[in-house]
Scaffold this active site. Structure first.
Site, short mmCIF file in Angstrom:
data_model
loop_
_atom_site.label_atom_id
_atom_site.label_comp_id
_atom_site.label_asym_id
_atom_site.label_seq_id
_atom_site.Cartn_x
_atom_site.Cartn_y
_atom_site.Cartn_z
N HIS A 110 44.60 -3.25 -36.31
CA HIS A 110 45.02 -2.67 -37.59
C HIS A 110 45.00 -3.72 -38.70
CE1 HIS A 110 47.48 0.28 -39.99
NE2 HIS A 110 47.84 -0.84 -40.59
N GLU A 111 45.66 -4.84 -38.45
CA GLU A 111 45.72 -5.88 -39.47
C GLU A 111 44.35 -6.53 -39.68
OE1 GLU A 111 48.21 -5.80 -41.28
OE2 GLU A 111 49.47 -4.62 -39.93
N HIS A 168 42.56 -4.60 -42.29
CA HIS A 168 42.93 -5.07 -43.63
C HIS A 168 42.22 -6.37 -43.96
CE1 HIS A 168 45.98 -2.11 -44.58
NE2 HIS A 168 46.70 -2.39 -43.51
N GLU A 227 44.45 1.01 -46.47
CA GLU A 227 44.91 1.57 -45.20
C GLU A 227 43.81 2.33 -44.49
OE1 GLU A 227 47.86 1.59 -42.35
OE2 GLU A 227 47.82 0.57 -44.29
#
Length: 504
Positions: free
Chosen positions: A263-264, A267, A293
């Site tokens: 997830h990170e 980003h 996101e």
């Protein structure tokens, strides 16, 4: 043009101050001794004041007065025209806000954050609620600086998702909710999926060993990134080529740390892909929280939770954990990963129920800002909504109002809508990428992600904040924001696991 170069130099000084704030925030969340909370708050508050004063300095106003007419003569999509327009917009907002307010508020948030960490550990909302009440007052005061707003929450939403105001979000969320609730009810009629394969002991260091392999395949640049640990994982850019990520590892759940890291990384890939031409300017960042996101959710869910991904990576995971997973078939593991069951924790929620967590928080923010809900009643209101909307009993505040850091590190308002916007957009953008390059799915099954990464970089990442979210979506997909690809994705994917789920 000499005046434009002076403008760029001035902006670099402003962005340097902003990077100092990011450094202090990152350190506070990862390495800072807890006793330093008061002093760190003063540091962040003071530099926030300096940055704000730099932005609203009369010199900036004079530069903009001369540059705005010049920029209007340039091609509308040129970097110069977009940069002048963006700074002019930020300047017009900033001049409404006293520098003293910025200093007080950001100093306050540093103290709230550290108290939240302690309150969460102690399961004690009363410890942090007085500070949260102050945060609510600061949030209302911030909104009051923009008297023309249609809703008190709009100026707060505008900070991270420009244009996605209450009148847009409420019907969007209601439409999505009407799609999701029947899906949850239909899934309940299927035989439950067994999560036990995931819930064994998986030592931390071995998990990190596997995570490193995955992140290398996804294309993370180790020379420009670093990963540490924090209670609530996040990604932050400290400077042009300095991207920091954090994760968390749970030794009794093998996918939590992995998906947190993916997830990170989503980003980070966005930030890493921004053109260096935009460095040291306000265009050097993702255009909105929703679009940002969309990238973390795309890589986490559409890639990391895909069958193709695990066809390639599951044998590698088995080799790291042969005792735990050696005798468990990939299909069993895949199904366990897609267990659908309403739960109390947003970050652990499955794809079907996740957005209901966001909608609850969005509604509570509006109630707090409009005075319908008092801070002291927030834990009980939280419990009631979770019981009504998800059928979940939230018995402890650490699993309720204290679970997310957002309200304890920033304003109350505009903090959560980006997650659901991102979920919706992740599918819309992924569909466009597959349409342009049908080989993407096959490549994923071979652990290859370059084609997808390249499409995202060319269509989204490189532009930073040069274009608006609406423009990016239209340019990349040929459509406006729509929930249709997202609902289609959820239905088709989960029908293979839950036969009772019907086509919309």
């Amino acid at each position: 043009m000499e005046l434009y170069q002076s403008f760029k130099t001035y902006l670099k000084e402003y962005m340097t101050l902003d990077s100092f704030i990011h450094m202090l925030v990152w350190d506070q969340s990862t390495n800072m001794p807890t006793a330093n909370a008061q002093y760190r708050g003063e540091q962040i508050g003071f530099i926030s004041k300096l940055a704000h004063e730099k932005l609203v300095d009369p010199q900036m106003g004079r530069l903009l007065n001369q540059l705005v007419p010049w920029a209007a003569t340039l091609p509308a999509d040129s970097v110069e025209a977009r940069l002048v327009a963006e700074v002019a917009k930020e300047y017009e907002k900033a001049v409404n806000i006293p520098s003293s307010f910025m200093e007080k508020f950001f100093g306050h948030t540093a103290r709230v954050y550290q108290t939240w960490v302690e309150a969460r550990e102690q399961n004690n909302f009363a410890l942090v609620s007085p500070l949260l009440r102050e945060s609510l007052q600061y949030s209302k005061e911030y909104a009051s600086f923009f008297s023309g707003a249609a809703h008190i929450a709009d100026p707060l939403i505008d900070r991270s998702d420009e244009g996605m105001y209450v009148h847009v979000l409420q019907p969007l969320f209601q439409n999505l909710r009407t799609q999701l609730v029947p899906m949850i009810e239909q899934i309940r009629e299927s035989e439950p999926v067994d999560r036990k394969p995931l819930l064994q002991h998986f030592p931390k260091q071995k998990q990190l060993q596997f995570i490193d392999v995955v992140l290398d395949h996804l294309g993370i640049d180790r020379t420009r990134t670093r990963q540490d640990f924090s209670p609530h994982p996040f990604m932050i850019r400290l400077a042009g080529d300095d991207i920091r990520m954090t994760t968390r590892i749970r030794e009794w759940e093998v996918t939590d740390g992995l998906f947190s890291s993916i997830h990170e990384t989503g980003h980070a890939l966005y930030e890493l892909g921004i053109s260096s031409e935009l460095f040291d300017t306000p265009l050097m960042k993702g255009v909105s929280s929703g679009l940002h996101e969309s990238q973390s959710r795309l890589w986490e869910n559409l890639v990391g939770k895909s069958r193709e991904f695990w066809e390639y990576f599951y044998p590698k995971l088995q080799s790291v954990f042969p005792t735990q997973l050696g005798s468990i078939p990939m299909e069993t593991f895949y199904r366990a990963m897609h267990h659908v069951s309403p739960s109390a924790i947003r970050t652990e929620a499955d794809e079907i129920t996740y957005n209901l967590h966001v909608i609850i928080r969005f509604d509570l923010e509006l109630d707090l800002l409009t005075g319908k809900l008092d801070i002291v009643d927030l834990p009980e209101a939280w419990r009631e909504r979770y019981k009504t909307d998800l059928g979940v009993d939230v018995t402890e505040v650490k699993d309720g109002v204290l679970q997310d850091v957002h309200w304890f590190a920033d304003f109350i308002g505009g903090q959560f809508q980006g997650y659901t916007i991102g979920n919706i957009l992740s599918c819309q953008l992924f569909e466009a990428a597959k349409s342009a390059h049908p080989s993407i799915i096959k490549e994923m099954g071979h652990g290859q992600f370059d084609t997808l990464h390249r499409w995202l970089k060319n269509n989204i990442y490189q532009h930073g904040k040069k274009f608006s979210t609406t423009e990016i979506i239209q340019r990349a997909t040929g459509q406006s924001l729509t929930i249709d690809p997202y609902v289609k994705y959820l239905t088709e994917k989960y029908q293979t696991i839950y036969p009772t789920l019907q086509t919309s």
